[in-house]
Design a protein around this motif. Sequence first.
Motif, PDB file in Angstrom:
ATOM      1  N   ASN A 132      -1.023 -36.595  32.935  1.00 19.99           N
ATOM      2  CA  ASN A 132      -1.513 -35.652  31.480  1.00 19.99           C
ATOM      3  C   ASN A 132      -0.761 -34.104  32.030  1.00 19.99           C
ATOM      4  O   ASN A 132      -1.236 -33.457  30.812  1.00 19.99           O
ATOM      5  CB  ASN A 132      -3.284 -35.418  32.014  1.00 19.99           C
ATOM      6  CG  ASN A 132      -3.920 -36.256  31.162  1.00 19.99           C
ATOM      7  OD1 ASN A 132      -2.832 -37.109  29.708  1.00 19.99           O
ATOM      8  ND2 ASN A 132      -4.668 -37.450  31.412  1.00 19.99           N
ATOM      9  N   LEU A 133      -0.369 -33.805  33.295  1.00 19.28           N
ATOM     10  CA  LEU A 133      -0.223 -32.508  33.874  1.00 19.28           C
ATOM     11  C   LEU A 133       1.277 -31.646  32.811  1.00 19.28           C
ATOM     12  O   LEU A 133       1.525 -32.712  31.999  1.00 19.28           O
ATOM     13  CB  LEU A 133      -0.358 -32.442  35.194  1.00 19.28           C
ATOM     14  CG  LEU A 133      -1.465 -33.253  35.845  1.00 19.28           C
ATOM     15  CD1 LEU A 133      -0.966 -32.876  37.459  1.00 19.28           C
ATOM     16  CD2 LEU A 133      -2.677 -31.843  35.504  1.00 19.28           C
ATOM     17  N   GLU A 134       1.027 -30.907  33.131  1.00 18.50           N
ATOM     18  CA  GLU A 134       2.074 -30.340  32.134  1.00 18.50           C
ATOM     19  C   GLU A 134       3.824 -30.618  33.126  1.00 18.50           C
ATOM     20  O   GLU A 134       3.828 -30.312  33.914  1.00 18.50           O
ATOM     21  CB  GLU A 134       2.039 -29.009  32.473  1.00 18.50           C
ATOM     22  CG  GLU A 134       2.775 -27.474  31.421  1.00 18.50           C
ATOM     23  CD  GLU A 134       2.174 -27.792  29.929  1.00 18.50           C
ATOM     24  OE1 GLU A 134       0.672 -28.570  30.176  1.00 18.50           O
ATOM     25  OE2 GLU A 134       2.937 -27.990  29.560  1.00 18.50           O
ATOM     26  N   LYS A 171       6.251 -28.124  34.669  1.00 22.13           N
ATOM     27  CA  LYS A 171       6.048 -27.853  35.711  1.00 22.13           C
ATOM     28  C   LYS A 171       6.170 -29.036  36.848  1.00 22.13           C
ATOM     29  O   LYS A 171       6.645 -29.418  37.783  1.00 22.13           O
ATOM     30  CB  LYS A 171       4.458 -27.415  35.925  1.00 22.13           C
ATOM     31  CG  LYS A 171       4.397 -26.901  37.798  1.00 22.13           C
ATOM     32  CD  LYS A 171       3.203 -26.357  37.801  1.00 22.13           C
ATOM     33  CE  LYS A 171       2.274 -25.812  39.299  1.00 22.13           C
ATOM     34  NZ  LYS A 171       2.515 -26.728  39.742  1.00 22.13           N
ATOM     35  N   TYR A 172       5.849 -30.097  36.722  1.00 23.26           N
ATOM     36  CA  TYR A 172       5.052 -31.269  37.535  1.00 23.26           C
ATOM     37  C   TYR A 172       6.154 -31.880  37.614  1.00 23.26           C
ATOM     38  O   TYR A 172       6.299 -32.953  38.481  1.00 23.26           O
ATOM     39  CB  TYR A 172       3.779 -31.902  36.833  1.00 23.26           C
ATOM     40  CG  TYR A 172       3.111 -30.614  37.498  1.00 23.26           C
ATOM     41  CD1 TYR A 172       1.841 -30.939  38.847  1.00 23.26           C
ATOM     42  CD2 TYR A 172       1.290 -30.359  36.133  1.00 23.26           C
ATOM     43  CE1 TYR A 172       1.554 -30.870  38.910  1.00 23.26           C
ATOM     44  CE2 TYR A 172       0.787 -29.347  36.494  1.00 23.26           C
ATOM     45  CZ  TYR A 172       0.242 -29.232  38.533  1.00 23.26           C
ATOM     46  OH  TYR A 172      -0.731 -28.866  38.406  1.00 23.26           O
ATOM     47  N   ASP A 219       8.000 -31.470  40.258  1.00 23.14           N
ATOM     48  CA  ASP A 219       8.022 -31.885  41.383  1.00 23.14           C
ATOM     49  C   ASP A 219       7.900 -32.961  41.563  1.00 23.14           C
ATOM     50  O   ASP A 219       8.497 -33.130  42.729  1.00 23.14           O
ATOM     51  CB  ASP A 219       5.675 -31.212  41.495  1.00 23.14           C
ATOM     52  CG  ASP A 219       5.653 -30.226  41.456  1.00 23.14           C
ATOM     53  OD1 ASP A 219       6.322 -29.183  41.507  1.00 23.14           O
ATOM     54  OD2 ASP A 219       4.860 -29.044  41.237  1.00 23.14           O
ATOM     55  N   SER A 226       4.663 -38.161  30.414  1.00 22.32           N
ATOM     56  CA  SER A 226       3.626 -37.793  30.078  1.00 22.32           C
ATOM     57  C   SER A 226       2.398 -38.916  29.420  1.00 22.32           C
ATOM     58  O   SER A 226       3.118 -40.152  29.099  1.00 22.32           O
ATOM     59  CB  SER A 226       3.239 -36.921  29.151  1.00 22.32           C
ATOM     60  OG  SER A 226       1.498 -36.760  27.579  1.00 22.32           O
ATOM     61  N   LYS A 227       1.619 -38.846  29.857  1.00 22.52           N
ATOM     62  CA  LYS A 227       0.621 -40.646  29.102  1.00 22.52           C
ATOM     63  C   LYS A 227       0.113 -40.302  27.896  1.00 22.52           C
ATOM     64  O   LYS A 227      -0.297 -40.962  27.592  1.00 22.52           O
ATOM     65  CB  LYS A 227      -0.711 -40.068  30.046  1.00 22.52           C
ATOM     66  CG  LYS A 227      -1.342 -39.920  31.175  1.00 22.52           C
ATOM     67  CD  LYS A 227      -2.318 -40.533  32.022  1.00 22.52           C
ATOM     68  CE  LYS A 227      -3.234 -40.946  33.299  1.00 22.52           C
ATOM     69  NZ  LYS A 227      -4.278 -40.889  33.812  1.00 22.52           N
TER      70      LYS A 227
END
Lengths: 134, 122
Positions: B88-90, B93-94, B97, B108-109
């Motif tokens: 769910n994170l942005e 950015k992720y 990573d 994305s979920k």
Amino acid sequence: MTRLMSMDDERSALKELAKVARQMAEGHLDVSAPDVENGELAELASAMNDLAVNMQEVLINMWKQAEIAKSVLKETSLALTSHFPEGLPEDIRKGIDSLRGNFSDTQGAVMAFDLYDVFLDPDGTCSQYSGGET
Amino acid sequence: MKGMFMGKRVLVVDDSSIMRKVISKALRENGHAVLGEAKNGKEAVALYEALKPDAVTMDITMREMDGLAAARKILESDPGAQIIFVSNLEEAKYSRDAQRIGAKGYVSKQRTQDFLSLLEAL
């Protein structure tokens, strides 16, 4: 081998689980039920934690869907503006404002919860408190 | 017939039992096999070692050990591990990573079908 709990231990564990259940019910989804050795109480603790994690998942999904909807609404509004150089008709403008307000209210309700390791920014980003790799 | 199986053998990692169910269902409906499910990074590392799946769908935010830490551990022991983050994170950015760690992708979920396309492209 499972160690049997004394009645006092069971009462104390149950009291702790009740406290955590109350915190979760009040929106603190960042808390967890503690490890308990008793079979039934361990099952209860595990189910409470699963419930909180699933609720957080649903809430973040709601928040993100509202964010997506706001973004689509913004694009639609801009596209409509080009067809109405004198300004959007009152009913369309009111409808758009009302929808935008509903989506923002939905996000506000989600942000009233304390989530585990997730930060929902009013600017529309969803990040990890613990920071990730950068 | 074992030789006819063309799908991937996947380990599904997510702390939410609902999400594990959703992802596992999507995998099975698209011809893949779910080898196992893990609810945190520690379980994921142990199950990866035991099951040697073809691919892993990995959540990020999890108690005990998060998905980024688990992916790093898995990739240390098996640099060829095929890990797709589903989070769910942005994404902006992720996904950087994820790429830096050596994962195969980030989805994305909110777009659960996307990980199927990524998986099939592996």
